[in-house]
Motif scaffolding. Structure first.
Motif, PDB file in Angstrom:
ATOM      1  N   GLY A  89       0.813  -1.208   0.000  1.00  0.00           N
ATOM      2  CA  GLY A  89       0.000   0.000   0.000  1.00  0.00           C
ATOM      3  C   GLY A  89       0.847   1.257   0.000  1.00  0.00           C
ATOM      4  N   LEU A  90       0.191   2.394   0.163  1.00  0.00           N
ATOM      5  CA  LEU A  90       0.846   3.699   0.174  1.00  0.00           C
ATOM      6  C   LEU A  90       0.481   4.432   1.456  1.00  0.00           C
ATOM      7  CD1 LEU A  90       2.355   6.100  -1.258  1.00  0.00           C
ATOM      8  CD2 LEU A  90       0.092   6.786  -2.121  1.00  0.00           C
ATOM      9  N   THR A  91       1.489   4.885   2.179  1.00  0.00           N
ATOM     10  CA  THR A  91       1.287   5.736   3.344  1.00  0.00           C
ATOM     11  C   THR A  91       1.971   7.075   3.085  1.00  0.00           C
ATOM     12  OG1 THR A  91       1.166   3.886   4.892  1.00  0.00           O
ATOM     13  CG2 THR A  91       1.732   6.043   5.808  1.00  0.00           C
ATOM     14  N   ILE A  92       1.245   8.154   3.309  1.00  0.00           N
ATOM     15  CA  ILE A  92       1.804   9.490   3.123  1.00  0.00           C
ATOM     16  C   ILE A  92       1.821  10.201   4.473  1.00  0.00           C
ATOM     17  CG2 ILE A  92       1.482  11.754   2.057  1.00  0.00           C
ATOM     18  CD1 ILE A  92       0.363  10.419  -0.370  1.00  0.00           C
ATOM     19  N   ARG A  93       2.968  10.725   4.806  1.00  0.00           N
ATOM     20  CA  ARG A  93       3.130  11.553   6.002  1.00  0.00           C
ATOM     21  C   ARG A  93       3.394  12.977   5.535  1.00  0.00           C
ATOM     22  NH1 ARG A  93       3.649   7.958  10.147  1.00  0.00           N
ATOM     23  NH2 ARG A  93       4.233   5.832   9.505  1.00  0.00           N
ATOM     24  N   ALA A  94       2.453  13.849   5.793  1.00  0.00           N
ATOM     25  CA  ALA A  94       2.563  15.245   5.351  1.00  0.00           C
ATOM     26  C   ALA A  94       2.722  16.158   6.552  1.00  0.00           C
ATOM     27  CB  ALA A  94       1.320  15.643   4.550  1.00  0.00           C
ATOM     28  N   ARG A  95       3.679  17.046   6.489  1.00  0.00           N
ATOM     29  CA  ARG A  95       3.877  18.018   7.559  1.00  0.00           C
ATOM     30  C   ARG A  95       3.520  19.402   7.029  1.00  0.00           C
ATOM     31  NH1 ARG A  95       9.556  17.575  10.207  1.00  0.00           N
ATOM     32  NH2 ARG A  95       8.453  18.199  12.101  1.00  0.00           N
ATOM     33  N   HIS A  96       2.798  20.164   7.850  1.00  0.00           N
ATOM     34  CA  HIS A  96       2.330  21.474   7.414  1.00  0.00           C
ATOM     35  C   HIS A  96       2.470  22.492   8.528  1.00  0.00           C
ATOM     36  CE1 HIS A  96      -1.534  21.570   9.687  1.00  0.00           C
ATOM     37  NE2 HIS A  96      -1.457  20.256   9.591  1.00  0.00           N
ATOM     38  N   ALA A  97       2.561  23.750   8.120  1.00  0.00           N
ATOM     39  CA  ALA A  97       2.592  24.854   9.068  1.00  0.00           C
ATOM     40  C   ALA A  97       1.175  25.161   9.536  1.00  0.00           C
ATOM     41  CB  ALA A  97       3.204  26.082   8.411  1.00  0.00           C
ATOM     42  N   ALA A  98       1.073  25.857  10.645  1.00  0.00           N
ATOM     43  CA  ALA A  98      -0.237  26.266  11.160  1.00  0.00           C
ATOM     44  C   ALA A  98      -0.753  27.465  10.370  1.00  0.00           C
ATOM     45  CB  ALA A  98      -0.119  26.629  12.637  1.00  0.00           C
ATOM     46  N   ALA A  99      -2.069  27.564  10.298  1.00  0.00           N
ATOM     47  CA  ALA A  99      -2.694  28.707   9.637  1.00  0.00           C
ATOM     48  C   ALA A  99      -2.474  29.970  10.462  1.00  0.00           C
ATOM     49  CB  ALA A  99      -4.179  28.445   9.446  1.00  0.00           C
TER      50      ALA A  99
END
Length: 375
Positions: A89-99
């Motif tokens: 399968g595919l696992t995506i770990r995305a990191r983002h800044a706060a709004a």
């Protein structure tokens, strides 16, 4: 670890779908949902890690994978790292800044938050389902109609699909430029919308063009002009009537089609049908999408906005928008109609995307044929 790194938030999504395009659509759709729940958007993304047992199948160099990514996040692309793992399968770990809080700026009477909504037609449809449907229908139509996939230039996006009507030795040509905010979608996903024009005796050409921000708008406009010049140059070989050339475009494709009409090196174009396009780029410069594409440059905005260009005198022009469109999108078409002294835009059934179904029958197809035939 720096303070900026510790301020990042992580969203994790997984898909077990066997088809890599479907798996990517599923996982990225969940990432987007997580961003929205956090009050964020694609511009808040900082990095992604894609973990899969089939890294070659998910490599971004694959055209289908790049297009599937753009379906969700368009030209917003953080650092993406592909890592092998044993689990399927595919696992995506995305990191983002706060709004961050938005400034109290008004643009054309809209707050920045409302301006973003006005210029987000994706809010009108389930885009994952829509792209799946358009891909399925486009590929089926393409397979049934013996398409000619031709290269009009050396670049990998410089190709067009040509559909010819049955029983015609020298057919008039209708060129359709797809939308996708200059950053997404593909000619194949629009093939099904050529049926009405084919049945009416037109050959239909659907060009691709380089996608932003990798290709700036100036490049996409030049490629669109090159596609038309290719059709004229090869008209005899392809059985086309170069003297009966017509153009249409939807959304960002409407903008490109309008800019082609203004290009000094474009061939003569008899008629244009502009569908819910973006003709004044200045409001977009206040949004993250506009800043990504360089629309915060006022002088460039002016050069690339059809409303600031003189009306192309040799071309019959018609415009249309969907009944369910936002007020801002309707205003864009009304503004160009006024600037170019064209008839008021036709209001079609449907929203920004479903209005295209009218090309296969109804008032929109009638308008296309009436404008092409002329007085």
């Amino acid at each position: 670890m720096s303070a900026s790194e510790t301020d990042l938030h992580e969203i994790v999504a997984h898909s077990a779908a066997n088809d890599p395009v479907e798996a990517l659509r599923d996982a990225l759709g969940d990432i987007l949902a997580g961003l929205i729940a956090a009050g964020c958007g694609p511009h808040h993304l900082r990095e992604m890690v894609w973990e899969t047992d089939r890294p070659d199948a998910f490599h971004l160099s694959r055209h289908a994978i790049e297009l599937a990514y753009r379906e969700t996040f368009a030209g917003f692309r953080p650092s993406i790292r592909l890592e092998p793992r044993a689990e399927p399968g595919l696992t995506i770990r995305a990191r983002h800044a706060a709004a961050q809080p938005l400034p109290d700026t008004l643009v054309e009477g809209y707050s920045l938050r409302e301006l973003g909504r006005q210029y987000s037609p994706r809010l009108q449809a389930d885009m994952k389902a829509l792209f799946r449907q358009w891909s399925r229908e486009g590929e089926a139509f393409r397979a049934r109609h013996g398409v000619a996939d031709l290269a009009y230039g050396p670049g990998r996006f410089e190709t067009l699909d040509l559909y010819r009507p049955a029983g015609s030795e020298r057919a008039p040509v209708f060129v359709f430029i797809h939308g996708g905010y200059w950053q997404a979608s593909d000619k194949v996903q629009h093939a099904q919308f050529s049926k009405g024009l084919l049945d009416a005796g037109f050959a239909v050409a659907m060009p691709n063009y380089g996608l932003a921000p990798d290709t700036p708008l100036e490049g996409s406009i030049a490629q669109s002009v090159a596609a038309l010049n290719f059709l004229v140059r090869e008209a005899d070989a392809l059985g086309l009537d170069a003297g009966s050339l017509h153009i249409s475009g939807h959304s960002a494709g409407g903008h490109l089609a309008a800019m082609v009409l203004c290009a000094s090196d474009a061939p003569p174009i008899a008629s244009a049908l502009l569908l819910s396009g973006l003709y004044d780029l200045s409001p977009l410069g206040h949004l993250p999408l506009g800043r990504l594409l360089g629309f915060d440059d006022a002088a460039r905005n002016h050069r690339l906005s059809p409303v600031a260009r003189p009306r192309p005198q040799a071309t019959r022009i018609a415009l249309a928008v969907g009944e369910g469109e936002s007020d801002a999108f309707k205003a864009q078409s009304a503004a160009l109609a006024t600037a170019w002294q064209a008839p008021a835009p036709l209001i079609c059934p449907g929203h920004h995307f479903s209005m295209l179904e009218g090309l296969n029958g109804g008032a929109l197809l009638d308008l296309a044929l009436r404008t092409a035939e002329g007085p």
